[in-house]
Write a protein that holds these residues in place. Structure first.
Motif, PDB file in Angstrom:
ATOM      1  N   ASP A  45       0.747  -0.979  -0.235  1.00  0.00           N
ATOM      2  CA  ASP A  45       0.442  -0.183  -0.255  1.00  0.00           C
ATOM      3  C   ASP A  45       0.443   1.361   0.315  1.00  0.00           C
ATOM      4  O   ASP A  45       1.638   1.023   0.374  1.00  0.00           O
ATOM      5  CB  ASP A  45      -0.782   0.111   0.980  1.00  0.00           C
ATOM      6  CG  ASP A  45      -2.029   0.633   1.073  1.00  0.00           C
ATOM      7  OD1 ASP A  45      -2.785   1.290   0.469  1.00  0.00           O
ATOM      8  OD2 ASP A  45      -2.001   1.845   1.965  1.00  0.00           O
ATOM      9  N   CYS A 169     -10.829  -9.669   0.498  1.00  0.00           N
ATOM     10  CA  CYS A 169     -10.696  -9.243   0.498  1.00  0.00           C
ATOM     11  C   CYS A 169     -11.612  -8.031   0.304  1.00  0.00           C
ATOM     12  O   CYS A 169     -13.092  -8.507   0.634  1.00  0.00           O
ATOM     13  CB  CYS A 169     -10.172  -8.882  -1.699  1.00  0.00           C
ATOM     14  SG  CYS A 169     -11.462  -9.868  -1.907  1.00  0.00           S
ATOM     15  N   THR A 171     -12.709  -3.147  -0.096  1.00  0.00           N
ATOM     16  CA  THR A 171     -12.106  -1.701  -0.180  1.00  0.00           C
ATOM     17  C   THR A 171     -13.424  -0.571   0.123  1.00  0.00           C
ATOM     18  O   THR A 171     -14.379  -1.300   0.377  1.00  0.00           O
ATOM     19  CB  THR A 171     -12.183  -1.578  -1.416  1.00  0.00           C
ATOM     20  OG1 THR A 171     -11.407  -0.580  -2.291  1.00  0.00           O
ATOM     21  CG2 THR A 171     -13.478  -1.964  -2.714  1.00  0.00           C
ATOM     22  N   SER A 211      -9.773 -10.726  -5.287  1.00  0.00           N
ATOM     23  CA  SER A 211      -9.750  -8.818  -5.128  1.00  0.00           C
ATOM     24  C   SER A 211     -10.161  -8.177  -5.756  1.00  0.00           C
ATOM     25  O   SER A 211     -11.288  -8.618  -6.770  1.00  0.00           O
ATOM     26  CB  SER A 211      -7.757  -8.609  -6.330  1.00  0.00           C
ATOM     27  OG  SER A 211      -8.182  -6.985  -5.228  1.00  0.00           O
ATOM     28  N   LEU A 213     -12.189  -3.430  -6.730  1.00  0.00           N
ATOM     29  CA  LEU A 213     -11.005  -2.545  -6.515  1.00  0.00           C
ATOM     30  C   LEU A 213     -12.608  -1.981  -7.260  1.00  0.00           C
ATOM     31  O   LEU A 213     -13.133  -1.492  -8.468  1.00  0.00           O
ATOM     32  CB  LEU A 213     -10.010  -2.653  -7.435  1.00  0.00           C
ATOM     33  CG  LEU A 213      -9.481  -1.174  -8.236  1.00  0.00           C
ATOM     34  CD1 LEU A 213      -8.485  -1.028  -6.910  1.00  0.00           C
ATOM     35  CD2 LEU A 213      -8.441  -1.494  -8.983  1.00  0.00           C
ATOM     36  N   SER A 223     -13.200  -6.792  -9.700  1.00  0.00           N
ATOM     37  CA  SER A 223     -13.669  -7.892  -9.526  1.00  0.00           C
ATOM     38  C   SER A 223     -12.631  -9.151  -9.965  1.00  0.00           C
ATOM     39  O   SER A 223     -12.825  -9.255 -10.951  1.00  0.00           O
ATOM     40  CB  SER A 223     -14.786  -8.831  -8.951  1.00  0.00           C
ATOM     41  OG  SER A 223     -15.679  -9.424 -10.184  1.00  0.00           O
ATOM     42  N   CYS A 253      -4.506 -10.128  -7.264  1.00  0.00           N
ATOM     43  CA  CYS A 253      -3.969  -8.579  -7.263  1.00  0.00           C
ATOM     44  C   CYS A 253      -4.476  -7.761  -8.463  1.00  0.00           C
ATOM     45  O   CYS A 253      -4.334  -8.058 -10.020  1.00  0.00           O
ATOM     46  CB  CYS A 253      -2.851  -8.106  -6.774  1.00  0.00           C
ATOM     47  SG  CYS A 253      -1.762  -8.854  -7.516  1.00  0.00           S
ATOM     48  N   LEU A 254      -5.499  -6.478  -8.081  1.00  0.00           N
ATOM     49  CA  LEU A 254      -5.561  -5.065  -8.735  1.00  0.00           C
ATOM     50  C   LEU A 254      -5.261  -3.629  -8.333  1.00  0.00           C
ATOM     51  O   LEU A 254      -4.781  -4.147  -7.423  1.00  0.00           O
ATOM     52  CB  LEU A 254      -6.991  -4.636  -9.292  1.00  0.00           C
ATOM     53  CG  LEU A 254      -8.350  -6.366  -9.810  1.00  0.00           C
ATOM     54  CD1 LEU A 254      -9.368  -6.278  -9.309  1.00  0.00           C
ATOM     55  CD2 LEU A 254      -7.672  -6.736 -10.792  1.00  0.00           C
ATOM     56  N   CYS A 255      -5.162  -2.851  -9.298  1.00  0.00           N
ATOM     57  CA  CYS A 255      -4.762  -1.497  -9.108  1.00  0.00           C
ATOM     58  C   CYS A 255      -4.948  -0.876 -10.405  1.00  0.00           C
ATOM     59  O   CYS A 255      -5.241  -1.568 -11.525  1.00  0.00           O
ATOM     60  CB  CYS A 255      -2.807  -2.245  -9.138  1.00  0.00           C
ATOM     61  SG  CYS A 255      -2.160  -0.170  -9.123  1.00  0.00           S
ATOM     62  N   SER A 265      -4.135  -5.944 -13.291  1.00  0.00           N
ATOM     63  CA  SER A 265      -3.849  -7.236 -12.784  1.00  0.00           C
ATOM     64  C   SER A 265      -2.745  -7.710 -12.567  1.00  0.00           C
ATOM     65  O   SER A 265      -2.450  -8.167 -13.886  1.00  0.00           O
ATOM     66  CB  SER A 265      -4.835  -7.788 -13.445  1.00  0.00           C
ATOM     67  OG  SER A 265      -4.790  -7.911 -14.868  1.00  0.00           O
TER      68      SER A 265
END
Length: 565
Positions: A45, A169, A171, A211, A213, A223, A253-255, A265
């Motif tokens: 993070d 997970c 958010t 994950s 986002l 997702s 994971c995602l961003c 991803s």
């Protein structure tokens, strides 16, 4: 005696890599810095405030690194078991994390001891985060519950238990402090409102969710789970917009990029893929050495941080615009002896005798075998997997050289089932390639001439010959369609040319004084027809002749033998 000339390998044109703006942008990173952690890097993070330090959760520790430091500037070790989901608060002053011992810990960035230890979960806590009002914490656990905590009073405010499996997970909303999203191994993604006692929206991902986002506008939700990345429209009640399947292992994971126009991803297949959020197509790809568990981007995409399952943290920094490319690391070659004797700029005179060093030719293995007339071994050498898969032009060039010498039939004869199968597989893979068709069709004819007497004795060889026949028949059908299209185009262009000529004659009869159309009209069909005819002549006719002459004999032989049996 003339020296042996190596086999000439023709150079075929290759399509270069398509360079796009995304390629230039995402390749503009320096060589990655690799930091070894104590365990798998489960979460990363980035602090929302400058200098944008990033918290790395691995094993029983949370390390905080500076943007350019290779050693942690701060470490939190007050965990009895594995730590999870270290997250910064929006002011960058507090950090929250879950752990395997089911306790949620709250830390001050300036201290070491936990400010709060929130107990209530009965199993490992894999997700923690702050709400946007900064006074509450969301946590999700393997006990399938999600809990809302009050920071000043250290008490539990609400508990949600709608999930039926691990909740790994989640958010929180940056626009509404009461909204948060969770993803569970029960294949569902749920949107909760802290002002109600149940979820306000639920979506079925069809795979265990790893994950989730939210886009900056929070109208779209992403997702990830299994091999799929799915995008949901929250403004239309959670309707699925798109399902992406570009990874071949679980997406972990995602961003989002700083602009929100690119989605990243990471997966266990060791790839980080970059998607355009307008078209959801992959625009770039990063390769890593191990399975990826976490990924994060610093503001302005200045730093790309990736955590892997083998405990390695990869950090890539963006190059600055004024930074010059790195100088070549190759060692400079020293001047030769003659430079010291005559000087660097010495040019030989007319009366000087220039003695050149003999250039020794290094032959490849197949050239050495050709030199010693071992034609079968030379063909076996170029049919090895390393050559026939990566450089098929070398295999075809050796076949062409054997044909020029008149020894190709000798090289093809006397083969067992295994070597003949390899040869037929190569033909099936490349006989319709326009670069190799002329040579390989000749090879196929020779093979059928040699081995027609043993048809029916090997089921594997017979199956490959039938596959070769079907492949060539499909190619012929394609070429015949091409010829039909060619005839249509010729008719169309001929009609257009006739109309133009009539119009030109009428203009002359009406006394048009312009020179337009004084010369002969160009033939549009002449611009198109030769290219298609060349393609048809070079690619279609050998295949047509091969099939019409050879395969009827083979099929007749096959029927006769099957009748005898």
């Amino acid at each position: 005696m003339a020296s042996f000339k190596p086999t000439r390998i023709p150079a075929y044109p290759k399509l270069g890599e398509k360079v796009t703006q995304d390629t230039l942008y995402w390749k503009n990173y320096k060589t990655p810095i690799q930091i070894k952690e104590f365990g798998a890097v489960s979460a990363i993070d980035v602090s929302p405030l400058s200098p944008y330090n990033y918290a790395v959760t691995a094993s029983t520790r949370i390390h905080i690194y500076g943007p350019y430091s290779q050693e942690p500037v701060k470490t939190f070790t007050r965990f009895k078991d594995t730590a999870y989901s270290g997250r910064f608060r929006s002011d960058g002053k507090l950090l929250v994390a879950g752990s395997e011992d089911s306790v949620v810990r709250l830390f001050d960035i300036g201290g070491r001891v936990a400010l709060r230890m929130l107990r209530g979960h009965s199993k490992a806590v894999h997700f923690t985060d702050f709400t946007s009002d900064r006074f509450r914490i969301i946590s999700a656990s393997d006990d399938s519950t999600c809990r809302l905590w009050d920071i000043p009073n250290s008490v539990e405010l609400t508990s949600f238990s709608e999930h039926t499996d691990y909740v790994r997970c989640g958010t929180t909303s940056k626009l509404n402090p009461d909204l948060f999203v969770t993803g569970s191994y029960d294949h569902t993604v749920k949107v909760f409102d802290a002002r109600t006692d149940k979820s306000v929206m639920s979506m079925d991902h069809s795979q265990p969710v790893e994950s989730v986002l939210l886009f900056p506008s929070e109208g779209l939700l992403v997702s990830a789970g299994g091999r799929y990345v799915k995008v949901w429209d929250l403004l239309k009640g959670g309707r699925a917009l798109v399902s992406l399947k570009n990874h071949h292992k679980t997406v972990t994971c995602l961003c989002l990029s700083s602009s929100g126009q690119r989605l990243l991803s990471g997966s266990l297949d060791r790839h980080v893929k970059v998607y355009n959020t307008a078209t959801y197509k992959v625009v770039h790809n990063f390769d890593y050495a191990a399975s990826i568990l976490s990924v994060a981007l610093a503001p302005e995409d200045t730093t790309l941080v990736v955590g892997m399952a083998n405990g390695v943290l990869s950090v890539k920094h963006r190059k600055s615009p004024e930074e010059k490319p790195e100088a070549s690391s190759k060692k400079r070659r020293r001047p030769a002896y003659r430079v010291f004797v005559k000087g660097r700029n010495y040019a030989p005179k007319q009366e000087d005798f220039l003695v050149s060093k003999p250039v020794r030719t290094h032959l490849e293995m197949y050239d050495k075998q050709l030199k010693s007339f071992q034609v079968s071994k030379a063909l076996d050498t170029v049919l090895e997997p390393r050559i026939r898969r990566h450089t098929p032009e070398v295999t075809v060039a050796v076949m062409q050289e054997l044909n020029r010498r008149g020894t190709l039939k000798n090289a093809l004869a006397g083969r067992d089932e295994k070597s003949l199968t390899v040869l037929l597989s190569f033909l099936i893979g490349h006989v319709v390639d326009p670069r190799f068709t002329q040579v390989l069709v000749n090879v196929a004819e020779m093979i059928l001439d040699i081995y027609v007497q043993v048809v029916g004795r090997s089921a594997l060889v017979d199956k490959q010959i039938v596959r070769l026949q079907e492949l060539i028949e499909r190619e012929i059908d394609l070429e015949q369609e091409l010829v039909e299209v060619l005839g249509m185009l010729d008719t169309l262009f001929a009609t257009m040319t006739t109309k133009k000529e009539v119009a030109t004659q009428e203009s002359r009869a009406n006394g048009g004084g312009s020179n337009w159309g004084a010369g002969p009209e160009p033939e549009p069909s002449g611009l198109l027809t030769p290219s298609v005819q060349v393609l048809h002549r070079n690619r279609c006719q050998p295949v047509l002749g091969f099939l019409r002459v050879t395969f009827p004999d083979y099929c007749h032989k096959k029927k006769v033998q099957s009748g005898d049996q």
